[in-house]
Design an enzyme around this catalytic site. Structure first.
Site, PDB file in Angstrom:
ATOM      1  N   LYS A   1       0.992  -1.295  -0.110  1.00  0.00           N
ATOM      2  CA  LYS A   1      -0.140  -0.077   0.119  1.00  0.00           C
ATOM      3  C   LYS A   1       0.835   1.183  -0.170  1.00  0.00           C
ATOM      4  CE  LYS A   1       0.807   1.378   4.455  1.00  0.00           C
ATOM      5  NZ  LYS A   1       1.434   2.474   5.062  1.00  0.00           N
TER       6      LYS A   1
ATOM      7  N   ALA B   1       9.654  -0.062   5.015  1.00  0.00           N
ATOM      8  CA  ALA B   1       9.533   0.896   3.775  1.00  0.00           C
ATOM      9  C   ALA B   1       8.133   1.761   3.809  1.00  0.00           C
ATOM     10  CB  ALA B   1       9.422   0.197   2.306  1.00  0.00           C
ATOM     11  N   GLY B   2       7.326   1.494   5.040  1.00  0.00           N
ATOM     12  CA  GLY B   2       6.228   2.130   4.970  1.00  0.00           C
ATOM     13  C   GLY B   2       5.137   1.658   4.029  1.00  0.00           C
TER      14      GLY B   2
ATOM     15  N   GLY C   1       3.601  -1.395   4.384  1.00  0.00           N
ATOM     16  CA  GLY C   1       2.664  -2.446   4.913  1.00  0.00           C
ATOM     17  C   GLY C   1       3.029  -3.770   4.480  1.00  0.00           C
ATOM     18  N   GLY C   2       4.279  -4.072   4.190  1.00  0.00           N
ATOM     19  CA  GLY C   2       4.524  -5.546   3.645  1.00  0.00           C
ATOM     20  C   GLY C   2       4.011  -6.635   4.716  1.00  0.00           C
TER      21      GLY C   2
ATOM     22  N   ASP D   1      -2.363  -1.457  10.727  1.00  0.00           N
ATOM     23  CA  ASP D   1      -3.063  -1.424   9.393  1.00  0.00           C
ATOM     24  C   ASP D   1      -3.177  -2.552   8.837  1.00  0.00           C
ATOM     25  OD1 ASP D   1      -0.239  -1.867   9.293  1.00  0.00           O
ATOM     26  OD2 ASP D   1       0.278  -0.607   7.952  1.00  0.00           O
TER      27      ASP D   1
ATOM     28  N   PRO E   1       9.565  -4.530  -0.008  1.00  0.00           N
ATOM     29  CA  PRO E   1      10.876  -4.127   0.882  1.00  0.00           C
ATOM     30  C   PRO E   1      10.270  -3.826   2.278  1.00  0.00           C
ATOM     31  CG  PRO E   1      10.562  -2.196  -0.676  1.00  0.00           C
ATOM     32  CD  PRO E   1       9.403  -3.067  -1.323  1.00  0.00           C
TER      33      PRO E   1
ATOM     34  N   SER F   1       2.213  -6.354   7.447  1.00  0.00           N
ATOM     35  CA  SER F   1       0.883  -6.157   7.690  1.00  0.00           C
ATOM     36  C   SER F   1       0.092  -6.956   6.701  1.00  0.00           C
ATOM     37  CB  SER F   1       0.244  -4.711   7.842  1.00  0.00           C
ATOM     38  OG  SER F   1       1.112  -4.090   8.881  1.00  0.00           O
ATOM     39  N   SER F   2       0.617  -6.796   5.494  1.00  0.00           N
ATOM     40  CA  SER F   2      -0.370  -7.454   4.270  1.00  0.00           C
ATOM     41  C   SER F   2      -0.041  -8.770   4.391  1.00  0.00           C
ATOM     42  CB  SER F   2       0.388  -6.964   2.838  1.00  0.00           C
ATOM     43  OG  SER F   2      -0.504  -7.683   1.724  1.00  0.00           O
TER      44      SER F   2
END
Length: 277
Positions: free
Chosen positions: A8, A101-102, A104-105, A140, A98, A107-108
């Site tokens: 995201k 990175a901000g 959301g990897g 998130d 990455p 969280s996803s």
């Protein structure tokens, strides 16, 4: 069974209040983008010599720390508390998004694990129930259960759909090798309400966003890491209609009318990604 967790970007990110619990209330618009991980699950053979119920292997991009503390494993463990018949599994997570990175990897990955387990083992959980589980694992994470554009409040868990899309725009992402710890980013923030709410700004043409759609983390993070500010300016120099840092960084993204040319050559030694939205 395999699934593909997506990333995201944040379209505006305003830290508006301190909370009594030590967290902060936010206002942001989460927008899904086609940068992906891959997550595969297989049932563990009954005779496989493992002392864990969810055996996780991470490849392509290394993740620091104990894999049994990874959000993918924690999602499995959370569901197993309520569904004790869940079998032991092997999980393979190929990282394309990455880290730090901000975008959301993690969280996803967590949310898509919940979705995958629900489908694979026919748990018959509703979207609302899966959102409830995801919220318990991260602020998130809930967004990624549906992965549709949302306006978020609270700590990022209060979601409202937004009716807009960026179809036809090109996305360019650049992630310098500069980790920005979230705690460090929040420590330098002075909460305040923006002049215009980000939900209102994104309803306007993208070309108007530059002066109104703000990520509050940029001021403090750019002061610590001026290289990030330089990347943002370079995205504008390349023709971006709008550029910003995503989340608390350190990935920066630009929205372009035309496909950005030779992004990897423009930003050597940095992670880059581009795609039509």
């Amino acid at each position: 069974m395999i699934t593909y967790p997506i990333a995201k970007i944040n379209l505006g990110l305003n830290v508006v209040e301190h909370r009594p619990d030590g967290y902060h209330n936010l206002e942001t618009v989460f927008y899904p983008v086609p940068l992906k991980d891959a997550l595969e699950v297989q049932v563990m053979d009954a005779g496989f010599p493992s002392d864990v119920d969810c055996d996780l292997k991470v490849t392509n991009i290394a993740i620091d720390g104990d894999e049994q503390r990874n959000l993918v494993v924690r999602a499995y463990q959370l569901l197993k508390q309520d569904f004790p018949t869940l079998p032991r599994i092997h999980a393979h997570l190929w990282k394309g998004i990455p880290t730090q990175a901000g975008m959301g990897g993690g969280s996803s990955d967590c949310a898509y694990m919940i979705r995958l387990l629900n489908d694979f083992f026919s748990l018959q959980l509703s979207d609302e129930q899966m959102i409830g589980y995801a919220t318990r694992l991260g602020a998130d994470c809930a967004f990624f259960i549906k992965s549709t554009p949302c306006y978020a409040e609270g700590i990022g868990e209060q979601l409202q759909p937004v009716e807009f899309n960026l179809q036809g725009w090109y996305l360019g992402v650049v992630r310098p090798d500069i980790p920005v710890p979230t705690r460090e980013a929040f420590a330098l923030i002075t909460p305040h309400y923006p002049q215009k709410n980000c939900r209102l700004v994104v309803s306007q043409p993208v070309e108007t966003w530059r002066n109104e759609l703000v990520n509050d983390f940029e001021q403090s993070v750019f002061a610590l890491h001026p290289e990030l500010a330089q990347v943002k300016q370079q995205l504008y120099d390349m023709g971006a209609a709008y550029a910003a840092m995503s989340g608390s960084g350190s990935a920066l993204f630009g929205l372009f009318k035309e496909q950005p040319v030779c992004l990897s050559q423009q930003f050597p030694s940095m992670f880059t990604f581009s795609s039509l939205l």
